[in-house]
Design a protein around this motif. Structure first.
Motif, PDB file in Angstrom:
ATOM      1  N   ARG A 139      -9.236   5.022  -0.588  1.00 52.73           N
ATOM      2  CA  ARG A 139      -9.114   4.492  -1.943  1.00 52.73           C
ATOM      3  C   ARG A 139     -10.481   4.037  -2.438  1.00 52.73           C
ATOM      4  O   ARG A 139     -11.350   3.657  -1.655  1.00 52.73           O
ATOM      5  CB  ARG A 139      -8.137   3.308  -1.976  1.00 52.73           C
ATOM      6  CG  ARG A 139      -6.676   3.685  -1.721  1.00 52.73           C
ATOM      7  CD  ARG A 139      -5.830   2.423  -1.623  1.00 52.73           C
ATOM      8  NE  ARG A 139      -4.401   2.675  -1.720  1.00 52.73           N
ATOM      9  CZ  ARG A 139      -3.603   2.889  -0.676  1.00 52.73           C
ATOM     10  NH1 ARG A 139      -4.103   2.896   0.552  1.00 52.73           N
ATOM     11  NH2 ARG A 139      -2.311   3.104  -0.859  1.00 52.73           N
ATOM     12  N   ASP A 161      -3.800   7.204 -11.756  1.00 52.31           N
ATOM     13  CA  ASP A 161      -3.036   7.652 -10.596  1.00 52.31           C
ATOM     14  C   ASP A 161      -1.645   7.039 -10.474  1.00 52.31           C
ATOM     15  O   ASP A 161      -0.960   7.270  -9.486  1.00 52.31           O
ATOM     16  CB  ASP A 161      -3.823   7.355  -9.318  1.00 52.31           C
ATOM     17  CG  ASP A 161      -5.155   8.086  -9.295  1.00 52.31           C
ATOM     18  OD1 ASP A 161      -5.136   9.323  -9.213  1.00 52.31           O
ATOM     19  OD2 ASP A 161      -6.199   7.420  -9.398  1.00 52.31           O
ATOM     20  N   ASN A 183      -2.534   3.113  -5.948  1.00 51.39           N
ATOM     21  CA  ASN A 183      -2.371   4.398  -5.266  1.00 51.39           C
ATOM     22  C   ASN A 183      -3.698   4.979  -4.785  1.00 51.39           C
ATOM     23  O   ASN A 183      -3.795   5.472  -3.664  1.00 51.39           O
ATOM     24  CB  ASN A 183      -1.683   5.406  -6.192  1.00 51.39           C
ATOM     25  CG  ASN A 183      -0.177   5.222  -6.222  1.00 51.39           C
ATOM     26  OD1 ASN A 183       0.393   4.500  -5.411  1.00 51.39           O
ATOM     27  ND2 ASN A 183       0.476   5.886  -7.165  1.00 51.39           N
ATOM     28  N   LYS A 184      -4.700   4.953  -5.648  1.00 54.16           N
ATOM     29  CA  LYS A 184      -5.992   5.549  -5.304  1.00 54.16           C
ATOM     30  C   LYS A 184      -7.146   4.558  -5.415  1.00 54.16           C
ATOM     31  O   LYS A 184      -8.292   4.920  -5.148  1.00 54.16           O
ATOM     32  CB  LYS A 184      -6.271   6.744  -6.227  1.00 54.16           C
ATOM     33  CG  LYS A 184      -5.289   7.904  -6.062  1.00 54.16           C
ATOM     34  CD  LYS A 184      -5.504   8.621  -4.744  1.00 54.16           C
ATOM     35  CE  LYS A 184      -4.591   9.838  -4.604  1.00 54.16           C
ATOM     36  NZ  LYS A 184      -4.906  10.892  -5.589  1.00 54.16           N
ATOM     37  N   VAL A 185      -6.845   3.331  -5.829  1.00 56.76           N
ATOM     38  CA  VAL A 185      -7.894   2.326  -6.011  1.00 56.76           C
ATOM     39  C   VAL A 185      -7.467   1.002  -5.377  1.00 56.76           C
ATOM     40  O   VAL A 185      -6.282   0.767  -5.131  1.00 56.76           O
ATOM     41  CB  VAL A 185      -8.198   2.085  -7.517  1.00 56.76           C
ATOM     42  CG1 VAL A 185      -8.709   3.350  -8.172  1.00 56.76           C
ATOM     43  CG2 VAL A 185      -6.970   1.553  -8.248  1.00 56.76           C
ATOM     44  N   TYR A 220     -10.057   0.374   3.377  1.00 54.37           N
ATOM     45  CA  TYR A 220      -9.266   1.366   2.650  1.00 54.37           C
ATOM     46  C   TYR A 220     -10.137   2.580   2.301  1.00 54.37           C
ATOM     47  O   TYR A 220     -10.463   2.807   1.128  1.00 54.37           O
ATOM     48  CB  TYR A 220      -8.685   0.754   1.377  1.00 54.37           C
ATOM     49  CG  TYR A 220      -7.828  -0.463   1.627  1.00 54.37           C
ATOM     50  CD1 TYR A 220      -6.511  -0.330   2.067  1.00 54.37           C
ATOM     51  CD2 TYR A 220      -8.334  -1.751   1.445  1.00 54.37           C
ATOM     52  CE1 TYR A 220      -5.724  -1.445   2.316  1.00 54.37           C
ATOM     53  CE2 TYR A 220      -7.546  -2.876   1.688  1.00 54.37           C
ATOM     54  CZ  TYR A 220      -6.249  -2.708   2.118  1.00 54.37           C
ATOM     55  OH  TYR A 220      -5.471  -3.815   2.366  1.00 54.37           O
ATOM     56  N   SER A 223       0.802  -1.219   0.000  1.00 53.25           N
ATOM     57  CA  SER A 223       0.000   0.000   0.000  1.00 53.25           C
ATOM     58  C   SER A 223       0.839   1.275   0.000  1.00 53.25           C
ATOM     59  O   SER A 223       0.290   2.379  -0.092  1.00 53.25           O
ATOM     60  CB  SER A 223      -0.937   0.019   1.213  1.00 53.25           C
ATOM     61  OG  SER A 223      -0.202   0.079   2.422  1.00 53.25           O
TER      62      SER A 223
END
Length: 369
Positions: free
Chosen positions: A343, A76, A316-318, A340, A38
């Protein structure tokens, strides 16, 4: 379930780690540490399916999974796509164009591959004592010589050369697939003995010798060893199918009944639930369901077994979560979304991929920032 001397010009430094196991077991110094998944990524590696090993019908059934992963990640972070040859590269670019996927954050590398399980055969990025990012090239032998592996085993060294990064050659030290180990980012390694201390990978290697290697090259100082079950499927029970570190304090797994359905041995289930970190503190256990029903592929093949949601990938974002057109997709996605919150959880239909034994984590490999 189902991966030298300093050269001139653009070639990376290749460091040979050719020592016998008894020498390695004596060394306690940590040389490298592996970042947790992560952590912020520079990019994600994908090996695109092709027709040259199993035929065109096989690869055509999988393209949509890779298109969906590329689209979800590329907003991202970089997506590094390995294409078999130039013809395949152009084919992939055309498919992405037709799917309206921007190539602004996508690049291509032309390397022949045997298969697409980049988690197992791809580069393992670690940091040295100065924080410099380097590539480790662990041995890959087709999960104990059950499949072709020569092309895939060469991938880490090719990537290191292309990126001009130092390469640590561990081929003669240990056969170790990326899906066989889980790292919590704080010194703990989780693995099954069946996938590592197996005569088809590392004949004669003891647990102590394996731990010395993992300490030196991954920075692991605390070990959670499950027995696993060899011979059940091609990976000899990789850990990432049923247990993952959600973060440094959380273990993501399944209920005892679902773990039993996955054929995890009873004593392994007990050990998993009682696992502690390097400070001796128990992990928080998050349990994901299996699919409610056995999985049927998009082309109608009944697989006869349920699907796991544990094999997700953290971008990164998902967070890319394997989905199966099953009523438990929404249940699993919601649990992972809570884990999370910063995300976006994106479900990826993996039914056709799952016919080959793997899911999202198995076909992705992170490159840390």
């Amino acid at each position: 379930m189902k991966k030298m001397l300093c050269l001139i010009l653009a070639l990376p430094l290749m460091v040979s780690a050719q020592k016998n196991q008894s020498q390695l077991s004596k060394g306690n110094e940590i040389l490298y540490t592996m970042p947790e998944e992560s952590e912020l990524h520079e990019g994600t590696w994908l090996q695109w399916p092709h027709e040259y090993q199993y035929g065109e019908t096989f690869s055509n059934r999988l393209d949509d999974v890779w298109i969906a992963m590329t689209e979800s990640l590329a907003a991202d972070e970089k997506v590094h796509i390995i294409a078999y040859n130039e013809e395949e590269k152009e084919k992939i670019k055309e498919m992405l164009h037709e799917a309206n996927v921007s190539l602004a954050n996508v690049d291509f590398y032309i390397y022949p591959t045997d298969d697409f399980w980049v988690r197992d055969n791809g580069p393992i990025y670690v940091r040295d004592k100065t924080g410099k990012l380097i590539i480790e090239d662990w041995g890959f032998n087709g999960w104990g010589k059950k499949a072709e592996f020569t092309n895939c085993n060469a991938i880490p060294s090719k990537i290191a050369r292309a990126q001009g990064k130092t390469l640590i050659d561990l081929n003669s030290v240990m056969v170790n697939e990326g899906g066989a180990i889980e790292i919590d980012g704080n010194g703990t390694l989780l693995a099954t003995k069946s996938a590592i201390l197996n005569a088809n990978r590392n004949p004669g290697m003891s647990q102590g010798e394996a731990e010395a290697i993992f300490r030196k090259y991954l920075g692991a100082t605390n070990f959670i060893w499950l027995n696993g079950k060899a011979g059940l499927e091609i990976t000899d029970m990789h850990i990432d199918g049923f247990a993952r570190f959600g973060n440094s304090s959380t273990l993501v797994t399944m209920s005892a009944d679902d773990l039993a359905d996955w054929q995890v041995p009873d004593n392994d289930i007990d050990k998993l639930y009682l696992a502690k970190n390097k400070s001796g503190k128990p992990y928080r256990i998050v349990k994901l369901p299996l699919t409610k029903n056995t999985v049927t592929t998009a082309y109608g093949k009944k697989l006869g077994y349920k699907g796991s949601y544990v094999n997700y990938y953290i971008g990164n974002k998902v967070v890319l979560v394997p989905n199966y057109q099953d009523s438990n997709d929404a249940v699993a996605n919601a649990i992972i979304q809570k884990l999370y919150p910063a995300r976006e959880v994106i479900g990826i239909d993996v039914r056709n991929l799952y016919a080959n034994g793997g899911m999202i984590h198995c076909v992705t490999q992170q490159q840390p920032k």
